[in-house]
Enzyme design. Structure first.
Site, mmCIF file in Angstrom:
data_model
loop_
_atom_site.group_PDB
_atom_site.id
_atom_site.type_symbol
_atom_site.label_atom_id
_atom_site.label_comp_id
_atom_site.label_asym_id
_atom_site.label_seq_id
_atom_site.Cartn_x
_atom_site.Cartn_y
_atom_site.Cartn_z
ATOM 1 C CD GLU A 8 -4.035 0.234 4.225
ATOM 2 O OE1 GLU A 8 -2.878 0.605 4.497
ATOM 3 O OE2 GLU A 8 -4.384 -0.040 3.053
ATOM 4 C CG ASP A 44 -4.355 -3.760 0.686
ATOM 5 O OD1 ASP A 44 -3.545 -3.575 1.619
ATOM 6 O OD2 ASP A 44 -4.080 -3.521 -0.512
HETATM 7 C C1 ARE Z 1 5.916 -2.876 -4.313
HETATM 8 C C2 ARE Z 1 7.224 -2.120 -4.397
HETATM 9 C C3 ARE Z 1 7.062 -0.888 -5.279
HETATM 10 C C4 ARE Z 1 6.491 -1.288 -6.632
HETATM 11 C C5 ARE Z 1 5.176 -2.012 -6.419
HETATM 12 C C6 ARE Z 1 4.504 -2.460 -7.722
HETATM 13 O O1 ARE Z 1 7.656 -1.751 -3.097
HETATM 14 O O2 ARE Z 1 8.340 -0.278 -5.441
HETATM 15 O O3 ARE Z 1 6.262 -0.112 -7.413
HETATM 16 O O4 ARE Z 1 5.419 -3.163 -5.610
HETATM 17 O O5 ARE Z 1 5.176 -3.524 -8.298
HETATM 18 C C7 ARE Z 1 2.848 -3.289 -0.063
HETATM 19 C C8 ARE Z 1 4.156 -2.512 0.065
HETATM 20 C C9 ARE Z 1 4.525 -1.806 -1.223
HETATM 21 C C10 ARE Z 1 4.519 -2.802 -2.356
HETATM 22 C C11 ARE Z 1 3.100 -3.357 -2.457
HETATM 23 C C12 ARE Z 1 2.917 -4.351 -3.608
HETATM 24 O O6 ARE Z 1 4.029 -1.561 1.120
HETATM 25 O O7 ARE Z 1 5.840 -1.270 -1.070
HETATM 26 O O8 ARE Z 1 4.913 -2.155 -3.560
HETATM 27 O O9 ARE Z 1 2.826 -4.074 -1.243
HETATM 28 O O10 ARE Z 1 3.822 -5.375 -3.517
HETATM 29 C C13 ARE Z 1 -0.412 4.012 0.827
HETATM 30 C C14 ARE Z 1 -1.799 3.381 0.694
HETATM 31 C C15 ARE Z 1 -2.005 2.193 1.619
HETATM 32 C C16 ARE Z 1 -0.852 1.184 1.501
HETATM 33 C C17 ARE Z 1 0.439 1.931 1.788
HETATM 34 C C18 ARE Z 1 1.662 1.033 1.689
HETATM 35 O O11 ARE Z 1 -2.805 4.358 0.915
HETATM 36 O O12 ARE Z 1 -3.225 1.563 1.246
HETATM 37 O O13 ARE Z 1 0.603 3.019 0.846
HETATM 38 N N1 ARE Z 1 -1.035 0.013 2.398
HETATM 39 C C19 ARE Z 1 -1.574 -1.271 1.881
HETATM 40 C C20 ARE Z 1 -0.874 -2.463 2.491
HETATM 41 C C21 ARE Z 1 0.542 -2.562 1.979
HETATM 42 C C22 ARE Z 1 0.518 -2.833 0.484
HETATM 43 C C23 ARE Z 1 -0.585 -2.170 -0.226
HETATM 44 C C24 ARE Z 1 -1.540 -1.405 0.417
HETATM 45 C C25 ARE Z 1 -0.769 -2.480 -1.643
HETATM 46 O O14 ARE Z 1 -0.947 -2.400 3.876
HETATM 47 O O15 ARE Z 1 1.287 -3.559 2.639
HETATM 48 O O16 ARE Z 1 1.768 -2.359 -0.105
HETATM 49 O O17 ARE Z 1 -1.595 -3.655 -1.695
HETATM 50 C C26 ARE Z 1 0.566 8.744 2.985
HETATM 51 C C27 ARE Z 1 -0.848 8.408 2.565
HETATM 52 C C28 ARE Z 1 -1.122 6.914 2.622
HETATM 53 C C29 ARE Z 1 -0.067 6.157 1.862
HETATM 54 C C30 ARE Z 1 1.305 6.511 2.441
HETATM 55 C C31 ARE Z 1 2.434 5.808 1.727
HETATM 56 O O18 ARE Z 1 0.710 8.533 4.380
HETATM 57 O O19 ARE Z 1 -1.764 9.062 3.406
HETATM 58 O O20 ARE Z 1 -2.388 6.661 2.068
HETATM 59 O O21 ARE Z 1 -0.321 4.751 2.031
HETATM 60 O O22 ARE Z 1 1.516 7.916 2.319
HETATM 61 O O23 ARE Z 1 2.466 6.169 0.383
#
Ligand code: ARE
Ligand code: CA
Length: 482
Positions: free
Chosen positions: A230, A193
């Protein structure tokens, strides 16, 4: 780290998003094993923060509290039992590993295993981690950082999640111990992740310290875990997916974006004739491929106009193309239904996940979509297993949105995404005989419940896909001769 170590003849994994370990074990035995699935990506198995103030959203599982194996999906014993039962029927388990960060700061601070944290002190006693294990000075990634500033993307917090310092020897040891414990229990690999948010040089150290897969679970000796990282890279990023392919495989987000566009007529299907690296995709062996994932099916992550189960005809078309075409290592999404993009899985008033029920037609109930149980999808998994490494040959198209191709002499597939019918005599590359279309039906005894396709001595057959039919695909292969 690029070999999934599937059992012989298997090719495809499915993400059973938010499923419980006991249910996954049963699904391996009653469905995934017999139907030839290669593996399962499971939701993170480590303890996470319980977030009642948001009614237990799905994303609470991306907020690690510790590496204890206690979540809403089950405890350590249930986890071990699942891995053993799935491996026994030839289905591998891949763990979603969250090693970039720990929880963000919330008013609630109790985990699914009862552990607590002191957020203000960056203190996670159940690991344990303390202040020195995180990146300083404290900062939070801003949207524009993705385009300019690789160091901020890696050393600042991803949406407020406390950012671990993977250069710290203690952090490396805790992460490696966690992952090795899972390997010993029989898992076959990991989704890393938020890999983009960690330095490749640190990840290399961590991967190199992982043990070989457990031979007692049927893996060959010396087998390395399969690792897919990822990294969202749709272009225009300070950090490139190419920084990660020297280490292990990478999630290819351009794959689902381009196929979603093509199957919603934003691009003509005929251009898929050179699908693969010529489209700017990663090398085939480096790519974990999928149409939608748990983020972009609900507008998180890179978002965009990604096809999902909510547009079934186009979605099944894109999935069929993914599975019929040899490029990449495919992963299917298996969802729970949702309207609210933050909502967690089906649960009772105490927050316990409600198991999927299985209907008489083999589909799921209780709020679970189970795309992997849709006939048009699981039968294309069998198609992919049957055609193996054969090449794409005899490409045909109508100059627009009707295409067809063979996979060696093992399978043939056709797509009609036009407003008019496809009705053509086409080369199927198959021996003469009668075949059951695996999209409109299946083989039952020695007759077809859907369309039959009669292949002549010249390998040609009349292929018909009406524009108003339920599906836009027709597929036949050597495993389904009638
Ligand atoms: C949640 C709340 C937030 C709060 C946070 C901390 O929504 O408001 O601030 O908690 O308390 C998932 C959810 C998030 C969530 C998080 C933790 O999607 O909303 O936050 O869990 O509970 C980037 C990253 C990429 C990531 C995506 C979502 O690069 O790695 O954002 N994906 C993975 C998982 C997700 C997970 C996380 C990571 C965290 O698949 O499910 O988040 O573990 C451009 C960039 C991308 C970026 C994208 C969005 O496209 O190129 O890199 O992705 O914008 O910002
Ligand atoms: Ca980081």
């Amino acid at each position: 780290f690029k070999n999934p170590h599937y059992a012989t003849g298997r090719t495809t994994m499915v993400h059973l998003f938010e499923w419980k370990w006991d249910d996954i074990a049963a699904e391996c035995e009653r469905f995934l094993g017999p139907r030839g699935f290669g593996g399962i990506q499971i939701s993170p198995p480590n303890e996470n923060l319980v977030i009642w103030s948001r009614n237990r959203p799905w994303w609470e599982r991306y907020q690690p509290m510790s590496y204890r194996l206690v979540t809403r999906s089950g405890n350590e014993q249930q986890f071990a039992n699942m891995v053993r039962r799935c491996n026994n029927v030839g289905v591998r388990i891949y763990v979603d590993a969250i090693i970039n960060h720990m929880t963000g700061t919330w008013n609630e601070n109790v985990g699914t295993g009862g552990s607590t944290a002191n957020f203000g002190n960056w203190h996670y006693p159940a690991v344990p981690y303390g202040r020195n294990d995180f990146n300083w000075p404290h900062c939070v990634i801003q949207g524009h950082d993705y385009a300019c500033c690789a160091d901020r993307v890696r050393n600042c917090e991803l949406s407020g999640l406390k950012d671990l310092n993977q250069r710290s020897e203690h952090v490396r040891t805790m992460i490696v111990n966690y992952m090795n414990r899972l390997i010993d229990m029989g898992v076959a690999g990991f989704r890393i992740d938020a890999a983009k948010h960690m330095w490749p040089s640190d990840l290399r150290v961590i991967y190199d310290r992982l043990r070989n897969l457990n031979t007692a679970h049927g893996f060959p000796s010396g087998a390395r875990p399969y690792i897919y990282q990822e990294v969202i890279d749709l272009g225009g990023e300070a950090i490139s997916r190419n920084e990660y392919t020297p280490l292990a495989a990478v999630t290819e987000f351009r794959f689902g974006m381009e196929l979603s566009r093509a199957f919603t007529r934003g691009n003509q299907l005929r251009w898929l004739v050179n699908w693969g690296p010529q489209w700017g995709l990663l090398g085939s062996g480096d790519a974990l491929t999928f149409i939608d994932n748990h983020d972009n099916q609900r507008g998180h992550g890179a978002g965009g106009n990604i096809l999902t189960h909510k547009r079934p005809k186009e979605y099944k078309g894109a999935i069929a193309f993914m599975l019929a075409h040899p490029y990449g290592k495919p992963q299917l999404m298996s969802s729970f239904s949702f309207h609210d993009t933050e909502a967690g899985p089906p649960m009772d008033g105490s927050g316990n996940i409600i198991s999927p029920s299985i209907n008489s037609d083999n589909t799921c109930g209780n709020g679970w979509v189970c795309e992997h149980r849709w006939r048009q999808i699981f039968q294309m998994v069998a198609f992919r297993n049957t055609v193996g490494n054969t090449a794409v040959t005899n490409w045909w198209d109508n100059g627009g949105n009707q295409i067809a191709f063979c996979r060696g002499t093992m399978g043939f597939v056709a797509f009609n995404n036009e407003n008019w019918d496809l009705n053509q005599r086409l080369q199927t590359c198959l021996p003469a005989g009668t075949y059951c279309d695996v999209i409109s039906g299946e083989k039952s005894g020695n007759r077809c419940t859907g369309k039959s396709v009669v292949v002549g001595n010249d390998g040609r057959a009349q292929i018909v896909i009406g524009s108003h039919e339920y599906d836009m695909v027709l597929a036949i292969h050597m495993g389904h001769q009638s």
